[in-house]
Design a protein around this motif. Structure first.
Motif, PDB file in Angstrom:
ATOM      1  N   HIS E 129       0.933  -1.111   0.093  1.00 24.79           N
ATOM      2  CA  HIS E 129       0.132  -0.104   0.092  1.00 24.79           C
ATOM      3  C   HIS E 129       0.745   1.267  -0.089  1.00 24.79           C
ATOM      4  O   HIS E 129       0.515   2.185  -0.779  1.00 24.79           O
ATOM      5  CB  HIS E 129      -1.071   0.152   1.163  1.00 24.79           C
ATOM      6  N   GLN E 133       0.894   4.573  -2.439  1.00 28.77           N
ATOM      7  CA  GLN E 133       0.654   5.726  -2.049  1.00 28.77           C
ATOM      8  C   GLN E 133       1.807   6.780  -2.078  1.00 28.77           C
ATOM      9  O   GLN E 133       1.691   7.980  -2.639  1.00 28.77           O
ATOM     10  CB  GLN E 133       0.412   5.704  -0.482  1.00 28.77           C
TER      11      GLN E 133
ATOM     12  N   HIS F 129      -7.403   9.574  -1.529  1.00 23.49           N
ATOM     13  CA  HIS F 129      -6.412   8.497  -1.053  1.00 23.49           C
ATOM     14  C   HIS F 129      -7.326   7.263  -0.951  1.00 23.49           C
ATOM     15  O   HIS F 129      -7.069   6.252  -1.672  1.00 23.49           O
ATOM     16  CB  HIS F 129      -6.004   8.649   0.159  1.00 23.49           C
ATOM     17  N   GLN F 133      -7.171   3.776  -3.152  1.00 23.58           N
ATOM     18  CA  GLN F 133      -6.960   2.223  -2.491  1.00 23.58           C
ATOM     19  C   GLN F 133      -7.869   1.488  -2.793  1.00 23.58           C
ATOM     20  O   GLN F 133      -7.734   0.301  -2.924  1.00 23.58           O
ATOM     21  CB  GLN F 133      -7.033   2.839  -0.844  1.00 23.58           C
TER      22      GLN F 133
END
Lengths: 245, 245, 245, 245, 245, 245
Positions: E129, E133, F129, F133
């Motif tokens: 992740h 990001q 975000h 995700q």
């Protein structure tokens, strides 16, 4: 017609598979939900590629139209490639959910990454494209095919089912995934058993899609009729497509 | 049949547009190339959404099959959504190129970023999805629609053509793009004129696709018949799809 | 000069490879197309990394300028890293196509996913970056290197060629790809033979790029001179770069 | 040579800008760090496109080689396009950092999203490509150009500086960004002042890159010489490139 | 307090690991930099999942607040998942850098692609992740876990260290990477030794983050207090969170 | 406890908002579903940033643990940032769904692209975000904030509600979206009314998440306890975190 009625469309013309799918849908449906399992009268007996999908889409759309005229609450497209999904959304009044879509969505809710187990290798590209389209490419840990045709799932021998099972076990071992998505409407009956045996969520799209449609109906959410999913522009369709006029 | 024969398939049933497209194809074709411009006998008169595309795909596929039986060298699918493209590749022996695909590919060869000008806003999502599928999402600087239906391009008034022109000018000003892709087979005749007037490449997919197919044929490259674009599994199609058997 | 004249630039200084490339280009060219195969007078004898590319780019650009002054219709950059491509587009009047670019584009038209077979492992990163830049990252099923230098393709032993062949076979087996892109200008002659033997499209960028340039020229499409590919700002270049003034 | 010596390479041939950049580098350097600011003896007086970059890269590489022979600890490439960066890494023993790279990295450490303010619009595509290459595309909230050439920053009028300032203010208002990256080595002196005035981090790549190189040197981390950044294969370079032999 | 003081926060409550981390930080710090190594008084003894991270984040944030009140120049979050990073940036006046972030950034400066070697397999998803990001997903060649808990690194046996070493060797062989990122604060002391032995950059985030914070402080760059990293809205926190009021 | 019991956790400590959320959940729940609406006893009164989320996560996790001990069937995290979601999944036996997640998933089923309308601009980065995700970044047509704090939704004036309404109208006009996602648990009651007024699906995450959990429970699908969402490693948590032991 009961208060909630979901039309489950098997896009291929296999009666046996339509029954399998219908049974899976009914097993998943809430008490107040009626399931109407249908399949096209004309089309392909199984769907294993883009050509098969393109042919099947017409039958799917006819069923969507018929379902809408019968006043169904929503529709499920019960083939793992979700053939005709966006076209069906244009044609439908109620919500339309594909089983690949539903299974993938559900999988992301219970695991960080999932693997897919499907039938023929040539259908993997369809799953791959859907992962991109739905946004789940990075949630997929692996794509696997058992190299048997769809209808092998209906031959009564259990051989295809056993190969699916083996591939699930292999995927869990090699991919580092936390869940399995079964990549064919004909695998619907395997999900619960494999979930129990393998101790991870093994997800069947048919039942997942039924719950998704029930949810959308309960929330009063239907396909957006503003913008690009509005009803198709009125046109005069000729010949064998007259039924769409 | 001449040494190279390209079947240009207008996926809608408009004779006028088929002629427009055929003329554009012929104008682009090399001396040794024969152009056979066809359209489905049954289907939709214009394509402005996913439903229209799904219906049109059947006619496209029938033409692909017919073209293959006639021994054409390759095929062009002449609607900007490239309806039925992957299915057509399964069915075809020779190469198949869509006009959206061809125009976008060409645009990336002459500019760092291009904009698209198309007809109805509801078709923008189709272009958007193709940009993702073909890999050109980051090469696209803007998507524009003139908000007139496809057939307005055939009404003889020139109004739609003028709106296309205005939108091209606006796109160049606002998007920072270096080229324009025309988003409809019916705009084929506008490309050269606008290229001259606007001093940037304005790209029509019909002529681009003809050159792409000619190139593939000349190189001896055809649709891969190994893997997921192999001929469809032999199946017994019923009713109105019998012609595919 | 004939009506269409394509300058094919081998970015390295190897005369032998320039001839190989020129022959491949001529074999692919249409009857009316003249091929002028050139290479820099100064530079690197083979290109196997970023440094080699940076040096080679200067020679490529000089050739572009010379070609433009000679009035060529378009240019091919015949090294798989497409060195100096965007700079060449700034400098050129006509279209400029790189062989990596051309081969990758063509591959996406005949297969859903392709693999790349190239020379030294250290050049894989260049191919990888191009896949991202051109938008084809998700169309690539695998990247392979034979671990022999570029010039091994010119040593007459056929050893490198055999290793390329073996790697293509391996890629087809392991990657699930439908086509192979040959990752070096020096492999140009292998494509047709391997296409026949392996029954999948094996694509050479030199011939692909020649067809792309022919296509762009035929369509009247040239590098956009509006925006970021406009001719370079006029500047006074000193010393060994004086030829660019 | 002092214990840490960083070679700061201005890729253009402007002495004035080399001094501006050198001064900015010195102002940022730690007490123990010596800054050697250099520029190519031959090349382009300013860099405003891909062609300029390709020419400049040769001079950058010569300086890298010279710096390595002098035993510098590391190198900075002080032009916002980071021309020749990967080639320089092949050639260098120590670390090499570009100023676009350094500024973008730093920006992601102090803000969730940053905007870029640069000189000519035609250079925006270079910044855009770097954002993709470095992985920061989604961290960038906007790209802006003042539409003045690089050397306007050196004309003493302060006009370009004022336009940079205005664009920064506008970017903060419109983009929802938390930091600004200055997109030209010639803007190095503006960063601190604008940081104070605008109350957000305004980041100059020259000083950022100096700190990055100091950091890598202090940690004993240098360019990986295994794999694709290994020293270039030994080759015989002819003519004006002889200095690389 | 010295002119530059960096608070290095070990998010777990292990005193031994805090000392390891503090020592690594001090070894990396510039002469003028004071390192204050702290850990929460309450929390988890090691961090091996999302739950552990969520608990640890509270302690991290308390330390950030305390550090800010003591006037530290900046903060390092010394756990490879960078727990609480964006929250810490809201709370802090100075810059805050996570060790995963720092190590990944540094790795991209010295290699085209890096691999990660961490502890338990279940923490790989956290690294994955973060790669997304931070934008480095495509710079990562492989993710590896030694399948030992974090605290095995502190058991004095050296077994975990040896397994890390083996995995680094394996990653270099299989992944085609040019650098290794060590995926745990407790591995800090291994980096220099492995860099020497393996002849590639092996990067420890603790020392990398210290240099990053020193760099930001030297440049006068701090967390942007405009927009989404502004200080948290003033709120009345109850009970055990009172210390944040 | 009824056969299906869903714990709806408002992560902030506002009793009023917990009631609003609980009412929305109950309105959405199936006849057989019991809703237990809870909020942390200690934490933040509203959540408008990463710090608030980090604090709130602890309370969420305590509620998850309590809910699990009480034998609830599943959990909803009713704050649009889905604070603590993956940690909660580790801790839970049953399924856990966040309201941002649920709303975004539902939106992709009824529209090709959706826009988000939320409260303070500083929370937009959290939504952004999450879009990345969850994989829905390209399904989002626009992000909007009304620039009022969360608790303005509870002040009884209706002002915030009116601003949400205005922003929805603006988003539909400007973004070309087909649905709206409401970006705050406190907006739950607005969805049905706005759906009716605006003739597009306006989606509230609270009700969407309740249906998702009901669906997962009905299908026998729960959080995968193999791999990275397994129960946290047993650890001795000290002080105020003792309740987790």
């Amino acid at each position: 017609m009961s208060s909630v009625c979901i039309q489950v469309i098997n896009p291929n013309t296999s009666r046996a598979m339509t029954e399998t799918i219908g049974a899976a849908a009914r097993a998943a449906a809430a008490p107040g939900t009626e399931i109407v399992a249908v399949c096209p009268t004309e089309g392909v007996p199984s769907i294993e590629g883009h050509f098969d999908e393109a042919i099947a889409a017409v039958g799917v759309l006819e069923q969507i139209k018929a379902g809408r005229q019968q006043g169904v609450s929503g529709h499920v497209i019960a083939c793992f490639g979700d053939p005709g999904l966006l076209a069906a959304r244009e044609l439908a009044q109620g919500p339309v959910v594909g089983i690949a879509e539903a299974a993938m969505h559900m999988a992301t809710l219970v695991a960080t990454r999932f693997s897919i187990v499907t039938t023929l290798p040539r259908t993997l590209i369809i799953a791959r494209h859907l992962l991109h389209q739905y946004g789940f490419y990075h949630h997929c840990a692996g794509l696997h095919a058992i190299d048997l045709p769809v209808l092998a799932l209906e031959d009564g021998s259990g051989r295809a089912q056993e190969q699916v099972r083996q591939r699930c076990i292999q995927a869990l071992k090699e991919d580092g995934c936390g869940a399995i998505v079964l990549g064919c409407g004909g695998m619907a009956t395997l999900a619960q058993e494999l979930t129990r045996e393998l101790h991870v969520p093994v997800i069947d799209g048919v039942s997942a899609a039924v719950k998704m449609v029930e949810s959308l109906v309960a929330l009063g959410l239907s396909t957006s009729k503003q913008g690009d999913l509005a009803f198709p522009e009125a046109k005069n369709l000729g010949g064998r497509f007259q039924s769409f006029n």
